[in-house]
Write an enzyme that holds these catalytic residues in place. Sequence first.
Site, PDB file in Angstrom:
ATOM      1  N   ARG A 171       1.544 -47.282  16.528  1.00 13.32           N
ATOM      2  CA  ARG A 171       0.668 -47.968  15.600  1.00 13.32           C
ATOM      3  C   ARG A 171       0.062 -49.079  16.368  1.00 13.32           C
ATOM      4  NH1 ARG A 171       1.079 -52.363  10.935  1.00 13.32           N
ATOM      5  NH2 ARG A 171      -0.994 -52.289  10.573  1.00 13.32           N
TER       6      ARG A 171
ATOM      7  N   HIS B 114      -6.343 -51.265   8.289  1.00 11.15           N
ATOM      8  CA  HIS B 114      -5.592 -50.557   7.325  1.00 11.15           C
ATOM      9  C   HIS B 114      -6.314 -48.954   7.286  1.00 11.15           C
ATOM     10  CE1 HIS B 114      -4.597 -53.985   4.439  1.00 11.15           C
ATOM     11  NE2 HIS B 114      -3.648 -53.539   5.441  1.00 11.15           N
TER      12      HIS B 114
ATOM     13  N   ARG C 177      -3.434 -64.795   2.733  1.00  7.20           N
ATOM     14  CA  ARG C 177      -4.816 -65.068   3.285  1.00  7.20           C
ATOM     15  C   ARG C 177      -5.981 -65.299   2.261  1.00  7.20           C
ATOM     16  NH1 ARG C 177      -4.214 -59.707   6.285  1.00  7.20           N
ATOM     17  NH2 ARG C 177      -2.456 -60.104   7.515  1.00  7.20           N
TER      18      ARG C 177
ATOM     19  N   GLU D  75       1.378 -44.119   6.279  1.00  5.71           N
ATOM     20  CA  GLU D  75       0.677 -44.445   7.538  1.00  5.71           C
ATOM     21  C   GLU D  75       1.466 -43.697   8.363  1.00  5.71           C
ATOM     22  OE1 GLU D  75       0.514 -48.647   6.305  1.00  5.71           O
ATOM     23  OE2 GLU D  75      -0.999 -48.730   7.309  1.00  5.71           O
TER      24      GLU D  75
ATOM     25  N   ASN E  24       6.009 -48.946  15.191  1.00  3.47           N
ATOM     26  CA  ASN E  24       5.252 -50.001  14.738  1.00  3.47           C
ATOM     27  C   ASN E  24       5.808 -51.226  15.158  1.00  3.47           C
ATOM     28  OD1 ASN E  24       3.703 -51.914  13.400  1.00  3.47           O
ATOM     29  ND2 ASN E  24       3.896 -51.196  11.387  1.00  3.47           N
TER      30      ASN E  24
END
Length: 397
Positions: A90, A179, A240, A384, A7
């Site tokens: 990823r 996601h 955010r 993940e 990743n």
Amino acid sequence: MKILVINCGSSSLKYQFIDIETETVLAKGLVERIGIDGRLKHTPAGKDAVVKEESIPDHNKAVSMVIEALTDPEHGVISDMKEIDAVGHRIVHGGEKFASSVVINDEVIAAIEECCDLAPLHNPANLIGIHACQELMPGTPMVAVFDTSFHQTMPEKAYTYGIPYEYYEKYKVRRYGFHGTSHRYVSGRVAAILGKPIEDLKIVVCHLGNGASVCAVKNGESVDTSMGLTPLEGLIMGTRSGDLDPAILQFIMNKENLDIDGMLNVLNKKSGILGVSNGISSDFREIENAYAAGDPAAKRANDAFVYRVVKYIGAYAAAMNGIDAVAFTAGLGENNAKIRKEICDYLGYLGLKVDDEKNNVRGKEVVFSTEDSKVAALLVPTDEEMMIARDTASLVK
Ligand code: ADP
């Protein structure tokens, strides 16, 4: 088969080395501060972490340090890099080009490059990771697993924004969602835990971390999700904003004399829990502590966060004409029983009832609704990396 999962960010690289036959993590680690100074933390399974601090000017150096760590005679887990059978990468944005994971070739790289426009902070860094691995492990098959691809099943009515259609036609402006690997993994586990075919289930997955999103999974497919063209839309997150009236941008820009980059910086980095709490923290642990001490700003942030999640679950109950299960995952979803309880307590109208004792756990799979609850509530730790390793193994076999 042993798979290296990568990743890659602009100045960091996370990795896991997975034996796919036994689905065990042999080692994992993090390279940080690439191009700044450099630090590698490598943790072989069952052993203490080793930390190396040395100059890491670029991602090639980072990947070569990962290979060295994996093959190190002392804290390595293989004796030769040839034992890395494949690499799974990823990738954040696959646009409309990728509805599933793919083996990486020149054509795929070109298509990921084309998606850089949609994720200018992430895709270029992901590509650098691919190039570094290709250079250092020539001939090793590689697979791209996209954050967006699970959501490509969304119907047009769910991904269409209420703006002139020409912006979709010209620039592909639409909801993509993120996601996806986590939502796919968790919804799959929900079906397995409940012992029901996923094709018969309506599931809402709440991925509540620093970045947070909710996904409606009907019959095993994503039919709607809260993040949009970018990960800024939807829930109130760590820093955010999530959803807001778009006219607020112009209003604040005029008042504060900000340009659009300055405004986006506020919405991405200074808003969310951090902003609503008036700067207490983006980390919910600190919000919880301040809330317990009676701080009204912490209560405001907590309540606004919970309320937004609840609104999305309600919207997805309407979109799917009911819900069979609500699942919680990621940092907050896995570790914060109070937040899970607060969210679920709003859902009494759906017939969801929480068993407080069962809910009092962290980081392990559990059904925490009562026996007579009409909707199942579950905690499912996400994975993940395992999902990326599975996709990689099945594509390169
Ligand atoms: P990211 O999106 O960066 O991967 P995480 O999934 O780590 O984020 O989630 C971060 C959030 O989860 C933080 O608000 C933090 O408070 C919470 N969290 C993470 N780990 C724990 C823990 N062990 N105990 C309580 N809260 C945690």
